[in-house]
Design a protein around this motif. Structure first.
Motif, PDB file in Angstrom:
ATOM      1  N   ASN A 185       0.841  -1.186   0.000  1.00  0.00           N
ATOM      2  CA  ASN A 185       0.000   0.000   0.000  1.00  0.00           C
ATOM      3  C   ASN A 185       0.886   1.250   0.000  1.00  0.00           C
ATOM      4  OD1 ASN A 185      -1.552   2.259   1.063  1.00  0.00           O
ATOM      5  ND2 ASN A 185      -3.133   0.772   1.624  1.00  0.00           N
ATOM      6  N   PRO A 186       0.795   2.109  -1.033  1.00  0.00           N
ATOM      7  CA  PRO A 186       1.695   3.262  -1.123  1.00  0.00           C
ATOM      8  C   PRO A 186       1.512   4.279  -0.007  1.00  0.00           C
ATOM      9  CG  PRO A 186      -0.024   3.379  -2.790  1.00  0.00           C
ATOM     10  CD  PRO A 186      -0.135   2.030  -2.177  1.00  0.00           C
ATOM     11  N   VAL A 187       0.304   4.380   0.555  1.00  0.00           N
ATOM     12  CA  VAL A 187       0.088   5.300   1.674  1.00  0.00           C
ATOM     13  C   VAL A 187       0.714   4.718   2.939  1.00  0.00           C
ATOM     14  CG1 VAL A 187      -1.619   6.540   3.047  1.00  0.00           C
ATOM     15  CG2 VAL A 187      -2.026   6.151   0.603  1.00  0.00           C
ATOM     16  N   TRP A 188       0.489   3.445   3.171  1.00  0.00           N
ATOM     17  CA  TRP A 188       1.058   2.756   4.328  1.00  0.00           C
ATOM     18  C   TRP A 188       2.575   2.884   4.339  1.00  0.00           C
ATOM     19  CZ3 TRP A 188       0.014   0.959   8.911  1.00  0.00           C
ATOM     20  CH2 TRP A 188       0.791  -0.038   9.498  1.00  0.00           C
ATOM     21  N   GLN A 189       3.191   2.829   3.189  1.00  0.00           N
ATOM     22  CA  GLN A 189       4.652   2.898   3.102  1.00  0.00           C
ATOM     23  C   GLN A 189       5.204   4.237   3.574  1.00  0.00           C
ATOM     24  OE1 GLN A 189       5.484   1.919  -0.978  1.00  0.00           O
ATOM     25  NE2 GLN A 189       4.976  -0.252  -0.711  1.00  0.00           N
ATOM     26  N   GLN A 190       4.339   5.260   3.650  1.00  0.00           N
ATOM     27  CA  GLN A 190       4.795   6.581   4.104  1.00  0.00           C
ATOM     28  C   GLN A 190       4.678   6.770   5.618  1.00  0.00           C
ATOM     29  OE1 GLN A 190       6.257   8.630   1.851  1.00  0.00           O
ATOM     30  NE2 GLN A 190       5.920   6.852   0.513  1.00  0.00           N
ATOM     31  N   VAL A 191       4.048   5.825   6.307  1.00  0.00           N
ATOM     32  CA  VAL A 191       3.898   5.927   7.757  1.00  0.00           C
ATOM     33  C   VAL A 191       5.278   5.828   8.408  1.00  0.00           C
ATOM     34  CG1 VAL A 191       2.928   4.832   9.814  1.00  0.00           C
ATOM     35  CG2 VAL A 191       1.574   4.969   7.707  1.00  0.00           C
ATOM     36  N   PRO A 192       5.628   6.759   9.305  1.00  0.00           N
ATOM     37  CA  PRO A 192       6.972   6.749   9.912  1.00  0.00           C
ATOM     38  C   PRO A 192       7.366   5.405  10.507  1.00  0.00           C
ATOM     39  CG  PRO A 192       5.854   8.794  10.440  1.00  0.00           C
ATOM     40  CD  PRO A 192       4.854   7.952   9.727  1.00  0.00           C
ATOM     41  N   ALA A 193       6.440   4.722  11.169  1.00  0.00           N
ATOM     42  CA  ALA A 193       6.769   3.430  11.764  1.00  0.00           C
ATOM     43  C   ALA A 193       7.164   2.410  10.711  1.00  0.00           C
ATOM     44  CB  ALA A 193       5.571   2.904  12.570  1.00  0.00           C
ATOM     45  N   VAL A 194       6.500   2.462   9.555  1.00  0.00           N
ATOM     46  CA  VAL A 194       6.827   1.535   8.466  1.00  0.00           C
ATOM     47  C   VAL A 194       8.204   1.854   7.919  1.00  0.00           C
ATOM     48  CG1 VAL A 194       6.119   0.682   6.197  1.00  0.00           C
ATOM     49  CG2 VAL A 194       4.384   1.259   7.922  1.00  0.00           C
ATOM     50  N   GLN A 195       8.467   3.125   7.709  1.00  0.00           N
ATOM     51  CA  GLN A 195       9.768   3.525   7.173  1.00  0.00           C
ATOM     52  C   GLN A 195      10.902   3.194   8.137  1.00  0.00           C
ATOM     53  OE1 GLN A 195       9.190   7.706   6.180  1.00  0.00           O
ATOM     54  NE2 GLN A 195       8.456   7.166   4.138  1.00  0.00           N
ATOM     55  N   ALA A 196      10.629   3.231   9.430  1.00  0.00           N
ATOM     56  CA  ALA A 196      11.657   2.952  10.435  1.00  0.00           C
ATOM     57  C   ALA A 196      11.703   1.468  10.820  1.00  0.00           C
ATOM     58  CB  ALA A 196      11.405   3.795  11.685  1.00  0.00           C
ATOM     59  N   ARG A 197      10.894   0.647  10.151  1.00  0.00           N
ATOM     60  CA  ARG A 197      10.810  -0.793  10.462  1.00  0.00           C
ATOM     61  C   ARG A 197      10.417  -1.021  11.924  1.00  0.00           C
ATOM     62  NH1 ARG A 197      12.782  -3.743   6.238  1.00  0.00           N
ATOM     63  NH2 ARG A 197      14.114  -2.650   4.739  1.00  0.00           N
ATOM     64  N   GLN A 198       9.469  -0.225  12.364  1.00  0.00           N
ATOM     65  CA  GLN A 198       8.963  -0.344  13.730  1.00  0.00           C
ATOM     66  C   GLN A 198       7.498  -0.780  13.712  1.00  0.00           C
ATOM     67  OE1 GLN A 198      10.161  -0.270  16.735  1.00  0.00           O
ATOM     68  NE2 GLN A 198      12.269   0.191  16.235  1.00  0.00           N
ATOM     69  N   VAL A 199       7.203  -1.790  12.907  1.00  0.00           N
ATOM     70  CA  VAL A 199       5.876  -2.389  12.863  1.00  0.00           C
ATOM     71  C   VAL A 199       5.998  -3.814  13.392  1.00  0.00           C
ATOM     72  CG1 VAL A 199       3.927  -3.074  11.420  1.00  0.00           C
ATOM     73  CG2 VAL A 199       5.188  -0.978  10.900  1.00  0.00           C
ATOM     74  N   HIS A 200       5.210  -4.148  14.415  1.00  0.00           N
ATOM     75  CA  HIS A 200       5.384  -5.417  15.111  1.00  0.00           C
ATOM     76  C   HIS A 200       4.061  -6.182  15.182  1.00  0.00           C
ATOM     77  CE1 HIS A 200       9.263  -3.801  16.459  1.00  0.00           C
ATOM     78  NE2 HIS A 200       8.604  -2.677  16.715  1.00  0.00           N
ATOM     79  N   GLU A 201       4.055  -7.416  14.670  1.00  0.00           N
ATOM     80  CA  GLU A 201       2.906  -8.306  14.805  1.00  0.00           C
ATOM     81  C   GLU A 201       2.980  -8.967  16.179  1.00  0.00           C
ATOM     82  OE1 GLU A 201       0.219  -9.415  13.138  1.00  0.00           O
ATOM     83  OE2 GLU A 201       0.397  -8.280  11.255  1.00  0.00           O
ATOM     84  N   MET A 202       1.903  -8.842  16.956  1.00  0.00           N
ATOM     85  CA  MET A 202       1.876  -9.358  18.320  1.00  0.00           C
ATOM     86  C   MET A 202       0.920 -10.539  18.436  1.00  0.00           C
ATOM     87  SD  MET A 202       4.046  -7.105  19.136  1.00  0.00           S
ATOM     88  CE  MET A 202       4.333  -7.512  20.853  1.00  0.00           C
ATOM     89  N   ASP A 203       1.017 -11.271  19.554  1.00  0.00           N
ATOM     90  CA  ASP A 203       0.138 -12.402  19.800  1.00  0.00           C
ATOM     91  C   ASP A 203      -1.316 -11.922  19.802  1.00  0.00           C
ATOM     92  OD1 ASP A 203      -1.566 -14.249  21.256  1.00  0.00           O
ATOM     93  OD2 ASP A 203       0.247 -15.263  21.923  1.00  0.00           O
ATOM     94  N   PRO A 204      -2.146 -12.405  18.875  1.00  0.00           N
ATOM     95  CA  PRO A 204      -3.514 -11.873  18.764  1.00  0.00           C
ATOM     96  C   PRO A 204      -4.391 -12.170  19.963  1.00  0.00           C
ATOM     97  CG  PRO A 204      -3.242 -13.809  17.363  1.00  0.00           C
ATOM     98  CD  PRO A 204      -1.870 -13.449  17.866  1.00  0.00           C
ATOM     99  N   ARG A 205      -4.144 -13.256  20.675  1.00  0.00           N
ATOM    100  CA  ARG A 205      -4.980 -13.568  21.835  1.00  0.00           C
ATOM    101  C   ARG A 205      -4.586 -12.709  23.037  1.00  0.00           C
ATOM    102  NH1 ARG A 205      -8.941 -15.323  18.936  1.00  0.00           N
ATOM    103  NH2 ARG A 205      -8.273 -16.988  17.549  1.00  0.00           N
TER     104      ARG A 205
END
Length: 365
Positions: free
Chosen positions: A320-340
């Motif tokens: 997603n080109p908009v998502w790619q501009q989010v600072p967290a995405v650019q800084a590789r600070q996006v984290h998938e966590m335990d969903p439960r």
């Protein structure tokens, strides 16, 4: 305002999850990734979108508090006495004929509280949460799973577990009250702040007579959170903008400041994600453009995967080109966590783990 889970049947084990996430999951198979990406590619230029959203009064968040403005977390724990009748954080009076020993949990907060008190649920509708090492780990396999889907649990299955008390989620399990109360009291819990979660733990501690365990659990959590707040302020982590989201690329749900998890993260960090209006169905739904307008430095996500073919939320958004501009995405600070743990725990053990896990990855100065 709390999230109102979708009343429609959901896959086994999917209970306690936000409505936006579950309804989106049921639609994903009907929409191709290519179609989602093509819609994203048609949006306005990123800079224009951000400026428009920043000027939109309906989406703008209040000016964030500085770390010094945020209230400190008290480490004090008030004394607690056993009781057969308590008034919960929402003003509901709960009365039991004797201290309950066999508690059936229809919501993750119940599982968390029961384990915190040193007990084991007599049955659960969220076995995946119990399997987390923060709760029972391998011992969760010994706990029977309640049949049926979340909000439509099989009452005969519950009755067969011979409960002294059944704990469900407010706004979801009320339709089961008449049937359940033929054989056991039904208590509906619905916290929107971490303080309310602590209040429910204290209530259950009084009802079960396990007051020492309840106050000890509260003390551990308060100490963990207070220490975390002090660390975040000392290291500059408290100044980072943080987001917790869930769902799918079609419908992104956000834990706003009116949810337990959003409230907790707002205690630690800069958390500008407030409810978008009064409509409970849309208040926690954000677009990618609205997320970009808030410019989070760190994103936590939990994805509800109903089959091996399902993709995580962050994977769905990767192109997603908009998502790619989010600072967290650019800084590789996006984290998938335990969903439960992050999606349905809501109790002091789950929230304490969120404090620890978030502090481990949110950058400081």
């Amino acid at each position: 305002m709390s999230r109102r889970p979708d009343p429609r049947p959901v896959p086994a084990g999917a209970g306690d999850q936000p409505a936006a996430a579950r309804s989106a999951a049921s639609r994903r198979s009907a929409r191709s990734t290519a179609a989602r990406v093509s819609r994203v590619a048609a949006v306005l230029p990123v800079a224009v979108v951000a400026l428009l959203l920043a000027g939109c009064g309906g989406s703008a968040a209040p000016a964030p508090q500085t770390p010094a403005d945020r209230p400190a977390v008290s480490r004090d724990v008030a004394p607690l006495e056993p009781a057969l009748s308590v008034t919960d954080p929402r003003g509901t009076t709960v009365t039991v004929p004797a201290p309950p020993k066999r508690i059936v949990c229809l919501t993750g907060l119940c599982d968390d509280m029961v384990v915190e008190l040193g007990l084991t649920p007599a049955g659960t509708s969220t076995p995946a949460l119990l399997e987390n090492p923060v709760l029972l780990g391998d011992r969760a396999a010994q706990v029977p799973t309640v049949k049926g889907s979340f909000g439509s649990e099989d009452v005969e299955s519950i009755a067969a577990l011979r409960p002294d008390l059944v704990i469900g989620l407010g706004g979801v399990h009320e339709p089961l009250r008449a049937a359940i109360e033929r054989f056991a009291p039904l208590w509906l819990v619905q916290p929107t702040t971490w303080e309310e979660s602590v209040g429910y733990l204290r209530n259950l501690g009084s009802l079960t007579g396990r007051t020492a365990e309840a106050t000890a659990g509260e003390q551990r959590f308060r100490t963990s959170l207070a220490d975390g707040v002090e660390q975040a302020r000392a290291t500059g982590q408290a100044d980072r903008k943080v987001l917790l989201m869930y769902g799918s690329a079609d419908t992104i749900g956000v834990d706003t400041t009116d949810t337990v998890n959003g409230n907790l993260l707002a205690t630690l960090y800069d958390y500008p994600f407030v409810p978008r209006g009064a409509d409970v169905e849309t208040a926690s739904t954000y677009s990618v453009e609205e997320i970009l307008a808030q410019a989070p430095d760190v994103v936590f996500a939990f994805s509800l995967l109903f089959s091996s073919a399902d993709r995580t939320l962050t994977d769905q958004l990767a192109d997603n080109p908009v998502w790619q501009q989010v600072p967290a995405v650019q800084a590789r600070q996006v984290h998938e966590m335990d969903p439960r743990l992050w999606g349905s725990g809501r109790g002091t053990r789950s929230l304490g783990a969120m404090v620890e896990q978030s502090l481990a990855v949110v950058p400081g100065r």
